[in-house]
Design a protein around this motif. Structure first.
Motif, PDB file in Angstrom:
ATOM      1  N   GLN A  63       0.785  -1.115  -0.093  1.00 54.47           N
ATOM      2  CA  GLN A  63      -0.040   0.011   0.174  1.00 54.47           C
ATOM      3  C   GLN A  63       0.843   1.257   0.138  1.00 54.47           C
ATOM      4  O   GLN A  63       0.595   2.208  -0.748  1.00 54.47           O
ATOM      5  CB  GLN A  63      -0.930   0.067   1.276  1.00 54.47           C
ATOM      6  N   CYS A  64       1.839   1.279   0.926  1.00 58.09           N
ATOM      7  CA  CYS A  64       2.849   2.354   0.896  1.00 58.09           C
ATOM      8  C   CYS A  64       3.598   2.684  -0.342  1.00 58.09           C
ATOM      9  O   CYS A  64       3.740   3.597  -0.900  1.00 58.09           O
ATOM     10  CB  CYS A  64       3.754   2.263   2.099  1.00 58.09           C
ATOM     11  N   ALA A  65       3.944   1.509  -1.067  1.00 60.38           N
ATOM     12  CA  ALA A  65       4.535   1.617  -2.380  1.00 60.38           C
ATOM     13  C   ALA A  65       3.825   2.116  -3.647  1.00 60.38           C
ATOM     14  O   ALA A  65       3.922   2.997  -4.182  1.00 60.38           O
ATOM     15  CB  ALA A  65       5.141   0.166  -2.719  1.00 60.38           C
ATOM     16  N   ALA A  66       2.459   1.744  -3.502  1.00 58.02           N
ATOM     17  CA  ALA A  66       1.397   2.304  -4.542  1.00 58.02           C
ATOM     18  C   ALA A  66       1.118   3.662  -4.312  1.00 58.02           C
ATOM     19  O   ALA A  66       0.970   4.500  -5.197  1.00 58.02           O
ATOM     20  CB  ALA A  66      -0.014   1.411  -4.394  1.00 58.02           C
ATOM     21  N   LEU A  67       1.073   3.980  -2.803  1.00 58.22           N
ATOM     22  CA  LEU A  67       0.921   5.648  -2.674  1.00 58.22           C
ATOM     23  C   LEU A  67       1.908   6.357  -3.187  1.00 58.22           C
ATOM     24  O   LEU A  67       1.896   7.554  -3.752  1.00 58.22           O
ATOM     25  CB  LEU A  67       0.510   5.674  -1.105  1.00 58.22           C
ATOM     26  N   ALA A  68       3.322   5.802  -2.898  1.00 57.47           N
ATOM     27  CA  ALA A  68       4.622   6.486  -3.401  1.00 57.47           C
ATOM     28  C   ALA A  68       4.385   6.734  -4.797  1.00 57.47           C
ATOM     29  O   ALA A  68       4.704   7.849  -5.443  1.00 57.47           O
ATOM     30  CB  ALA A  68       5.889   5.856  -2.807  1.00 57.47           C
ATOM     31  N   ARG A  69       3.988   5.598  -5.412  1.00 54.74           N
ATOM     32  CA  ARG A  69       4.035   5.827  -7.020  1.00 54.74           C
ATOM     33  C   ARG A  69       2.835   6.769  -7.177  1.00 54.74           C
ATOM     34  O   ARG A  69       2.992   7.785  -8.387  1.00 54.74           O
ATOM     35  CB  ARG A  69       3.676   4.490  -7.553  1.00 54.74           C
ATOM     36  N   GLU A  70       1.628   6.848  -6.761  1.00 54.29           N
ATOM     37  CA  GLU A  70       0.461   7.835  -7.089  1.00 54.29           C
ATOM     38  C   GLU A  70       0.950   9.307  -7.043  1.00 54.29           C
ATOM     39  O   GLU A  70       0.251  10.220  -7.493  1.00 54.29           O
ATOM     40  CB  GLU A  70      -0.768   7.455  -6.078  1.00 54.29           C
ATOM     41  N   LEU A  71       1.783   9.446  -5.847  1.00 52.39           N
ATOM     42  CA  LEU A  71       2.244  10.825  -5.447  1.00 52.39           C
ATOM     43  C   LEU A  71       3.292  11.209  -6.553  1.00 52.39           C
ATOM     44  O   LEU A  71       3.926  12.406  -6.219  1.00 52.39           O
ATOM     45  CB  LEU A  71       2.774  10.870  -4.197  1.00 52.39           C
ATOM     46  N   GLY A  72       3.823  10.496  -7.326  1.00 55.55           N
ATOM     47  CA  GLY A  72       4.724  10.814  -8.383  1.00 55.55           C
ATOM     48  C   GLY A  72       6.210  10.059  -8.019  1.00 55.55           C
ATOM     49  O   GLY A  72       7.089  10.763  -8.955  1.00 55.55           O
ATOM     50  N   GLY A  73       6.389   9.269  -7.176  1.00 53.41           N
ATOM     51  CA  GLY A  73       7.503   8.835  -6.919  1.00 53.41           C
ATOM     52  C   GLY A  73       7.943   7.609  -8.106  1.00 53.41           C
ATOM     53  O   GLY A  73       7.029   7.248  -8.956  1.00 53.41           O
ATOM     54  N   ALA A  74       8.997   7.146  -8.353  1.00 55.66           N
ATOM     55  CA  ALA A  74       9.564   6.314  -9.299  1.00 55.66           C
ATOM     56  C   ALA A  74       9.007   4.992  -9.100  1.00 55.66           C
ATOM     57  O   ALA A  74       8.772   4.565  -7.948  1.00 55.66           O
ATOM     58  CB  ALA A  74      11.199   6.388  -9.412  1.00 55.66           C
ATOM     59  N   ALA A  75       8.313   4.121 -10.012  1.00 52.73           N
ATOM     60  CA  ALA A  75       7.657   2.807  -9.825  1.00 52.73           C
ATOM     61  C   ALA A  75       9.101   2.187  -9.224  1.00 52.73           C
ATOM     62  O   ALA A  75      10.198   2.033  -9.706  1.00 52.73           O
ATOM     63  CB  ALA A  75       7.504   2.253 -11.361  1.00 52.73           C
ATOM     64  N   PHE A  76       8.581   1.155  -8.298  1.00 54.46           N
ATOM     65  CA  PHE A  76       9.278   0.437  -7.562  1.00 54.46           C
ATOM     66  C   PHE A  76       8.760  -0.752  -6.944  1.00 54.46           C
ATOM     67  O   PHE A  76       7.528  -0.679  -6.629  1.00 54.46           O
ATOM     68  CB  PHE A  76      10.633   1.084  -6.353  1.00 54.46           C
ATOM     69  N   SER A  77       9.192  -1.817  -6.609  1.00 54.98           N
ATOM     70  CA  SER A  77       8.793  -2.792  -5.632  1.00 54.98           C
ATOM     71  C   SER A  77       9.468  -2.952  -4.482  1.00 54.98           C
ATOM     72  O   SER A  77      10.633  -3.477  -4.631  1.00 54.98           O
ATOM     73  CB  SER A  77       8.394  -4.133  -6.411  1.00 54.98           C
ATOM     74  N   PRO A  78       8.852  -2.843  -3.310  1.00 52.35           N
ATOM     75  CA  PRO A  78       9.716  -3.119  -2.057  1.00 52.35           C
ATOM     76  C   PRO A  78      10.195  -4.452  -2.085  1.00 52.35           C
ATOM     77  O   PRO A  78       9.430  -5.542  -2.285  1.00 52.35           O
ATOM     78  CB  PRO A  78       8.807  -3.011  -1.001  1.00 52.35           C
ATOM     79  N   LYS A  79      11.601  -4.710  -1.843  1.00 51.62           N
ATOM     80  CA  LYS A  79      12.247  -6.037  -1.634  1.00 51.62           C
ATOM     81  C   LYS A  79      11.908  -6.457  -0.248  1.00 51.62           C
ATOM     82  O   LYS A  79      12.250  -5.900   0.821  1.00 51.62           O
ATOM     83  CB  LYS A  79      13.702  -5.860  -2.064  1.00 51.62           C
ATOM     84  N   ALA A  80      11.545  -7.756  -0.194  1.00 44.29           N
ATOM     85  CA  ALA A  80      11.532  -8.458   1.121  1.00 44.29           C
ATOM     86  C   ALA A  80      12.587  -8.304   1.963  1.00 44.29           C
ATOM     87  O   ALA A  80      13.636  -8.561   1.554  1.00 44.29           O
ATOM     88  CB  ALA A  80      11.000  -9.817   0.923  1.00 44.29           C
ATOM     89  N   VAL A  81      12.556  -8.101   3.426  1.00 47.25           N
ATOM     90  CA  VAL A  81      13.770  -8.118   4.263  1.00 47.25           C
ATOM     91  C   VAL A  81      14.044  -9.533   4.697  1.00 47.25           C
ATOM     92  O   VAL A  81      13.159 -10.379   5.310  1.00 47.25           O
ATOM     93  CB  VAL A  81      13.561  -7.160   5.409  1.00 47.25           C
ATOM     94  N   ALA A  82      15.371 -10.133   4.301  1.00 44.65           N
ATOM     95  CA  ALA A  82      15.592 -11.485   4.721  1.00 44.65           C
ATOM     96  C   ALA A  82      15.738 -11.807   6.221  1.00 44.65           C
ATOM     97  O   ALA A  82      14.990 -13.029   6.475  1.00 44.65           O
ATOM     98  CB  ALA A  82      16.993 -11.644   4.489  1.00 44.65           C
ATOM     99  N   GLU A  83      15.880 -10.907   6.973  1.00 42.04           N
ATOM    100  CA  GLU A  83      15.802 -11.204   8.643  1.00 42.04           C
ATOM    101  C   GLU A  83      15.720  -9.958   9.427  1.00 42.04           C
ATOM    102  O   GLU A  83      15.781  -8.884   8.817  1.00 42.04           O
ATOM    103  CB  GLU A  83      17.150 -11.971   8.971  1.00 42.04           C
ATOM    104  N   ALA A  84      15.166  -9.975  10.406  1.00 48.59           N
ATOM    105  CA  ALA A  84      15.113  -8.935  11.587  1.00 48.59           C
ATOM    106  C   ALA A  84      15.788  -9.371  12.734  1.00 48.59           C
ATOM    107  O   ALA A  84      15.339 -10.095  13.680  1.00 48.59           O
ATOM    108  CB  ALA A  84      13.744  -8.824  11.578  1.00 48.59           C
TER     109      ALA A  84
END
Length: 238
Positions: A63-84
């Motif tokens: 949802q955050c990535a989609a909103l960033a794109r809607e606000l004019g940000g470059a297209a991207f797909s957030p990459k999964a975090v391997a570990e925390a």
């Protein structure tokens, strides 16, 4: 579109892009905690809430990535975090470390996140921003409840106070330095606040109020000594 408004949208896109990655980090942390809670024999509802929280956070990232794109940000797909990686202090036993982790993540971080989102929803001027934040806010409230439920169960089982001594470190890990930094705000900060990015003064106020009125009283309710945390807040926020 006015130049200031366009600049605010671009800055907001960057904020939401960062949030997409932060949500994936939260998803990885909740996923790890769910497995650890189950292995430690935590009450079943808490384990289920942790698994649900991991799924929620992955959805929030999209949802955050989609909103960033809607606000004019470059297209991207957030990459999964391997570990925390764990944040609990060394020297605690396994069950104590787990309690620290859950309290830090849910009772502190998610409670603060819900408070910040609630304020941002009130100030939102963009319909898509408001809708996204409302959806995330509903989940963050449940994620905070997870922590309080686990803390209550562990205290009933006779777990000693392993939080109070380390509360300053826990707060420092949640209240990021940007809240206290002195660099200038964005020139279109008023417009930016309507797009989900509060100014530093407002964030500082909400941090102070949430910790003093919600988090610390909640911890005291379960027998946690919050004196060190109160002193940390006084030193940092006055």
């Amino acid at each position: 579109m006015a130049e200031g408004s366009a600049g605010a949208r671009g800055a907001a896109a960057g904020v939401w892009r960062c949030r997409a990655h932060a949500e994936l980090e939260a998803a990885a942390r909740f996923s790890r905690l769910a497995g650890q809670l189950e292995a430690a024999g935590a009450v079943a509802p808490v384990v289920a809430m942790a698994r649900a929280a991991a799924a929620d956070e992955r959805r929030h990232a999209d949802q955050c990535a989609a909103l960033a794109r809607e606000l004019g940000g470059a297209a991207f797909s957030p990459k999964a975090v391997a570990e925390a990686p764990e944040v609990a202090p060394r020297g605690l036993e396994r069950r104590e470390r787990l309690l620290y982790e859950v309290v830090a993540m849910s009772c502190v971080t998610e409670t603060l996140s819900a408070a910040l989102l609630g304020e941002m929803v009130e100030r939102a001027t963009d319909p898509s921003v408001r809708e996204t934040m409302q959806q995330i806010l509903r989940d963050e409230v449940d994620h905070a409840r997870l922590g309080w439920a686990h803390l209550a169960a562990e205290r009933q089982r006779g777990c000693a106070d392993v939080i109070g001594e380390h509360l300053p470190a826990m707060l420092a890990g949640t209240v990021h330095e940007e809240v206290f930094s002195s660099w200038a705000e964005h020139p279109a900060q008023e417009a930016l606040s309507g797009l989900g990015a509060l100014d530093r003064g407002e964030r500082r106020r909400i941090v102070d109020e949430t910790m003093r009125r919600v988090v610390l009283p909640g911890l005291r309710h379960f027998g946690i000594d919050t004196g060190r945390g109160e002193q940390w807040l006084a030193d940092r926020l006055g």
